[in-house]
Design a protein around this motif. Structure first.
Motif, short mmCIF file in Angstrom:
data_model
loop_
_atom_site.label_atom_id
_atom_site.label_comp_id
_atom_site.label_asym_id
_atom_site.label_seq_id
_atom_site.Cartn_x
_atom_site.Cartn_y
_atom_site.Cartn_z
N LEU A 67 0.88 -1.41 0.04
CA LEU A 67 -0.04 0.15 -0.03
C LEU A 67 0.78 1.24 -0.06
CD1 LEU A 67 -2.88 -1.16 2.52
CD2 LEU A 67 -2.92 -0.76 -0.14
N GLY A 68 2.12 1.01 -0.10
CA GLY A 68 3.00 2.49 -0.62
C GLY A 68 3.96 2.65 0.63
N GLY A 69 3.95 1.93 1.56
CA GLY A 69 4.56 2.27 2.80
C GLY A 69 6.08 1.64 2.74
N GLN A 70 6.99 1.90 3.73
CA GLN A 70 8.20 1.50 3.73
C GLN A 70 8.32 0.02 4.29
OE1 GLN A 70 11.38 3.13 2.63
NE2 GLN A 70 9.86 3.97 1.49
N GLY A 71 7.30 -0.29 4.91
CA GLY A 71 7.29 -1.59 5.67
C GLY A 71 8.11 -1.69 6.69
N ALA A 72 8.76 -0.63 7.32
CA ALA A 72 9.79 -0.52 8.26
C ALA A 72 9.78 1.00 8.69
CB ALA A 72 11.15 -1.20 7.80
N PRO A 73 10.13 1.29 9.84
CA PRO A 73 10.33 0.08 11.17
C PRO A 73 8.94 0.01 11.60
CG PRO A 73 10.92 2.35 12.08
CD PRO A 73 10.68 2.51 10.47
N LEU A 74 8.54 -1.02 12.30
CA LEU A 74 7.35 -1.60 12.71
C LEU A 74 7.16 -1.53 14.36
CD1 LEU A 74 6.22 -4.58 10.49
CD2 LEU A 74 5.43 -1.99 10.70
N ALA A 75 8.35 -1.15 15.10
CA ALA A 75 8.12 -1.35 16.63
C ALA A 75 7.80 -0.06 16.92
CB ALA A 75 9.69 -1.45 17.16
N PRO A 76 7.52 1.14 16.46
CA PRO A 76 7.25 2.32 16.66
C PRO A 76 5.78 2.31 17.68
CG PRO A 76 8.22 2.87 14.70
CD PRO A 76 8.10 1.40 14.90
N PHE A 77 4.96 1.21 17.01
CA PHE A 77 3.62 1.44 17.83
C PHE A 77 3.63 0.92 19.23
CE2 PHE A 77 -0.44 1.66 15.09
CZ PHE A 77 0.37 2.71 14.07
N TYR A 78 4.58 -0.06 19.26
CA TYR A 78 4.93 -0.56 20.63
C TYR A 78 5.76 0.62 21.35
CZ TYR A 78 6.58 -3.38 24.43
OH TYR A 78 7.16 -4.11 25.59
N HIS A 79 6.52 1.47 20.80
CA HIS A 79 7.22 2.56 21.56
C HIS A 79 6.33 3.43 21.97
CE1 HIS A 79 11.22 1.87 18.64
NE2 HIS A 79 10.86 0.90 19.58
N TRP A 80 5.18 3.54 21.32
CA TRP A 80 4.39 4.44 21.86
C TRP A 80 3.71 3.99 23.41
CZ3 TRP A 80 -1.15 3.20 22.84
CH2 TRP A 80 -1.93 4.26 23.24
N ALA A 81 3.43 2.63 23.52
CA ALA A 81 2.80 1.94 24.53
C ALA A 81 4.00 2.07 25.45
CB ALA A 81 2.54 0.53 24.23
N CYS A 82 5.45 1.73 25.19
CA CYS A 82 6.25 1.81 26.11
C CYS A 82 6.10 3.29 26.67
CB CYS A 82 7.93 1.56 25.56
SG CYS A 82 7.85 -0.01 25.00
N ALA A 83 6.29 4.13 25.96
CA ALA A 83 6.56 5.77 26.45
C ALA A 83 5.06 5.98 27.45
CB ALA A 83 6.40 6.96 25.35
N ARG A 84 4.05 5.38 27.27
CA ARG A 84 2.96 5.77 28.14
C ARG A 84 3.22 4.65 29.41
NH1 ARG A 84 -1.53 8.52 25.79
NH2 ARG A 84 -3.06 6.91 26.58
N TRP A 85 3.82 3.62 29.29
CA TRP A 85 3.95 2.83 30.52
C TRP A 85 5.04 3.44 31.34
CZ3 TRP A 85 8.25 0.08 32.29
CH2 TRP A 85 8.13 -0.90 33.30
N ILE A 86 6.33 4.09 30.74
CA ILE A 86 7.14 4.78 31.57
C ILE A 86 6.65 6.09 32.27
CG2 ILE A 86 9.11 3.31 30.51
CD1 ILE A 86 9.76 6.21 29.20
N GLY A 87 5.51 6.35 31.79
CA GLY A 87 4.91 7.59 32.31
C GLY A 87 5.40 9.09 31.71
N ALA A 88 6.17 8.91 30.57
CA ALA A 88 6.54 10.18 29.76
C ALA A 88 5.63 11.23 29.66
CB ALA A 88 7.14 9.72 28.57
N GLU A 89 5.99 12.30 29.90
CA GLU A 89 5.02 13.65 29.90
C GLU A 89 5.17 14.28 28.77
OE1 GLU A 89 2.61 14.40 32.01
OE2 GLU A 89 2.77 12.42 33.14
N THR A 90 6.34 14.20 28.22
CA THR A 90 6.89 14.97 27.00
C THR A 90 7.64 14.18 25.83
OG1 THR A 90 9.09 15.45 27.91
CG2 THR A 90 7.64 17.14 28.39
N PRO A 91 7.95 14.53 24.90
CA PRO A 91 8.16 13.88 23.90
C PRO A 91 9.59 12.99 23.94
CG PRO A 91 7.53 15.85 22.64
CD PRO A 91 7.55 16.00 24.30
N VAL A 92 9.62 11.79 23.43
CA VAL A 92 10.81 11.07 24.14
C VAL A 92 11.20 10.35 22.56
CG1 VAL A 92 9.43 9.23 24.66
CG2 VAL A 92 11.82 9.35 25.49
N ALA A 93 12.44 9.82 22.46
CA ALA A 93 13.00 9.14 21.18
C ALA A 93 13.44 7.93 21.85
CB ALA A 93 14.28 9.94 20.41
N PHE A 94 13.38 6.87 21.00
CA PHE A 94 13.65 5.75 21.25
C PHE A 94 14.91 5.23 19.93
CE2 PHE A 94 9.85 5.29 23.64
CZ PHE A 94 10.39 4.22 24.64
#
Length: 360
Positions: free
Chosen positions: A127-154
Motif C-alpha cells: 500500500l505504498g509504505g516502507q514496511g519499516a520500522p514496525l516497532a514504533p507502535f510499541y514504542h508509543w505503548a512503552c512511552a505511556r508505560w514509563i509515564g513520559a510527559e513530553t516527547p521522547v525518542a527510542f
C-alpha cells in the motif's frame, strides 16, 4: 492476552523471544524472555541468502534455519495464547520488489498448536509504505508505560539504526502526529562486518577496538553527505545499503577503522534527529549497540539530549523488539492498526500481518 513475540534481526546473531501481557493497546505486564544464538553454520546459511527473494537458491534453507531456531525457543512456553513471528529479513526493497522475511508462520502454527501472526510488513509495502520500522507502535505503548510527559525518542541499534519520536500525549499510536519513525543509517552491521573481514571476531566486545582508535573525521563528513540523510522520513534501509563502508575504511588500522565506523553511525543518528517535529530530552537506546561503550560515548558527543540505555527507565533493551512483535500480534488479532503515515509513509493507518491457525 499473554502473547509471545520473536525477532531475528539484521545482525544475524540469533533469535530473541519475549512474552508480554497486553490487550493490543496498553502494556499490562512483562513475562519471560529467552535467547537462542545461531551457530556459525546457521549464520553462514543466512548470510548466503541475504538479498535474495522467494524461490532463489538458498532461501528455503534459510527459512528452515529460522523456523527450527524459533521452534526451539517457543516450544514449551506455558499459557501463551498467541505468537508473533517476524521471521528473518533477507531482502527489503519497498517500491521495487517488496519485502521478504524468511520463515512460514503456518508451519509454526501447526507445530505449536496455537495461532501465529506473521508476514507483518507486506501489506504496508503493497500500500505504498516502507514496511519499516514496525516497532514504533510499541514504542508509543512503552512511552505511556514509563509515564513520559513530553516527547521522547527510542533509538534501536541493530544491524541498521532506527529512530522513533513519540508524543506520549497522543490518544493512540495511529493518531496524527503521535509518531515519526525511520531508519537512520547503518548501525552494528558494518562494525560486525569489519570484525569479520579482518578476522578479529564476531563483534567488538565492550567497544574495546572502537575506544582505542581515532576516527577519520574527513571520512565521516564525506559519509554524512550521502543523499539518504537529506531524504524526508519516513524512510527505510536494507542491511546492505551502506555495505561499502567497510571498504571506505580499508586503508585504516583496525582501531581507527572501527572508530570511524562508530562515528559514522553516531553522526547519522544526529542527522536523523534534525527531522524531529519537536526536540526530545531523552534518547532511549535499545538493541545490541547500547552495550558498546564506544557507540554510546560517540552518540552522547553529538546529540543534545540525554542518551540512556532503555534499562534506565525500566525496560529491557535486549528484548524490546521481540516484545514489539508480541504487541503487534495482539493488535493484528483484534483488527487494530500496526503502521501509519508517520511510521512507514503508508497512505493511511493500516493493519498488517497474516494470522495462521493450526491445521490451516
Amino acid at each position: 492476552m499473554r502473547v509471545a513475540g520473536a525477532m531475528s534481526g539484521t545482525s544475524l546473531d540469533g533469535v530473541d523471544l519475549a512474552v508480554i501481557e497486553t490487550d493490543g493497546r496498553v502494556i499490562v505486564g512483562f513475562g519471560e524472555t529467552a535467547y537462542r544464538p545461531y551457530s556459525e553454520a546457521e549464520r553462514a546459511v543466512l548470510k548466503a541468502a541475504l538479498g535474495r527473494w522467494p524461490g532463489a537458491p538458498g532461501v528455503a534453507e534459510a527459512a528452515e534455519v529460522v523456523e527450527a531456531a524459533h521452534l526451539e525457543l517457543i516450544t514449551g512456553l506455558d499459557q501463551v495464547e498467541l505468537f508473533g513471528f517476524h521471521g528473518q529479513t533477507l531482502a527489503h526493497a519497498p517500491g521495487l520488489q517488496g519485502t521478504h522475511q524468511a520463515g512460514d508462520g503456518g508451519r509454526l502454527a501447526d507445530a505449536l498448536g496455537a495461532p501465529v501472526v506473521w508476514n507483518f510488513r507486506s501489506s504496508d509495502v503493497e500500500l505504498g509504505g516502507q514496511g519499516a520500522p514496525l516497532a514504533p507502535f510499541y514504542h508509543w505503548a512503552c512511552a505511556r508505560w514509563i509515564g513520559a510527559e513530553t516527547p521522547v525518542a527510542f533509538l534501536n541499534l541493530g544491524g541498521v539504526g532506527n529512530l522513533t519520536w513519540v508524543d506520549p500525549k497522543a490518544a493512540s499510536p495511529d493518531a496524527p502526529g503521535a509518531l515519526l519513525a525511520f531508519d537512520t543509517g547503518p548501525a552494528n552491521a558494518p562494525l560486525d562486518d569489519l570484525m569479520a573481514v579482518r578476522g578479529l571476531g564476531v563483534f567488538d566486545r565492550d567497544g574495546v577496538l572502537g575506544l582505542s582508535g581515532q576516527a577519520d573525521r574527513d571520512g565521516v563528513m564525506e559519509f554524512l553527505k550521502d543523499g539518504y540523510f537529506l531524504k524526508v522520513p519516513p524512510k527505510s534501509l536494507d542491511r546492505s545499503d551502506f555495505g561499502y563502508l567497510v571498504e571506505v575504511v580499508s586503508g585504516l588500522p583496525d582501531a581507527d577503522a572501527m572508530a570511524t565506523l562508530v562515528a559514522c553511525v553516531a553522526g547519522s543518528v544526529a542527522r536523523g534527529m534534525e527531522h524531529f517535529p519537536k526536540p526530545v530530552a531523552q534518547v532511549l537506546v535499545t538493541g545490541g549497540g547500547r552495550k558498546n561503550p564506544a557507540m554510546m560515548q560517540a552518540l552522547a558527543a553529538v546529540i543534545e539530549a540525554d542518551v540512556l540505555p532503555v534499562e534506565a527507565v525500566g525496560l529491557d533493551g535486549d528484548y524490546l523488539e521481540a516484545q514489539a512483535f508480541a504487541y503487534l500480534a495482539a493488535r493484528v488479532l483484534r483488527g487494530m492498526t500496526t503502521s501509519a503515515p508517520g511510521t512507514t509513509g503508508v497512505a493511511a493507518a493500516i493493519g498488517g500481518g497474516r494470522i495462521s491457525r493450526p491445521d490451516g
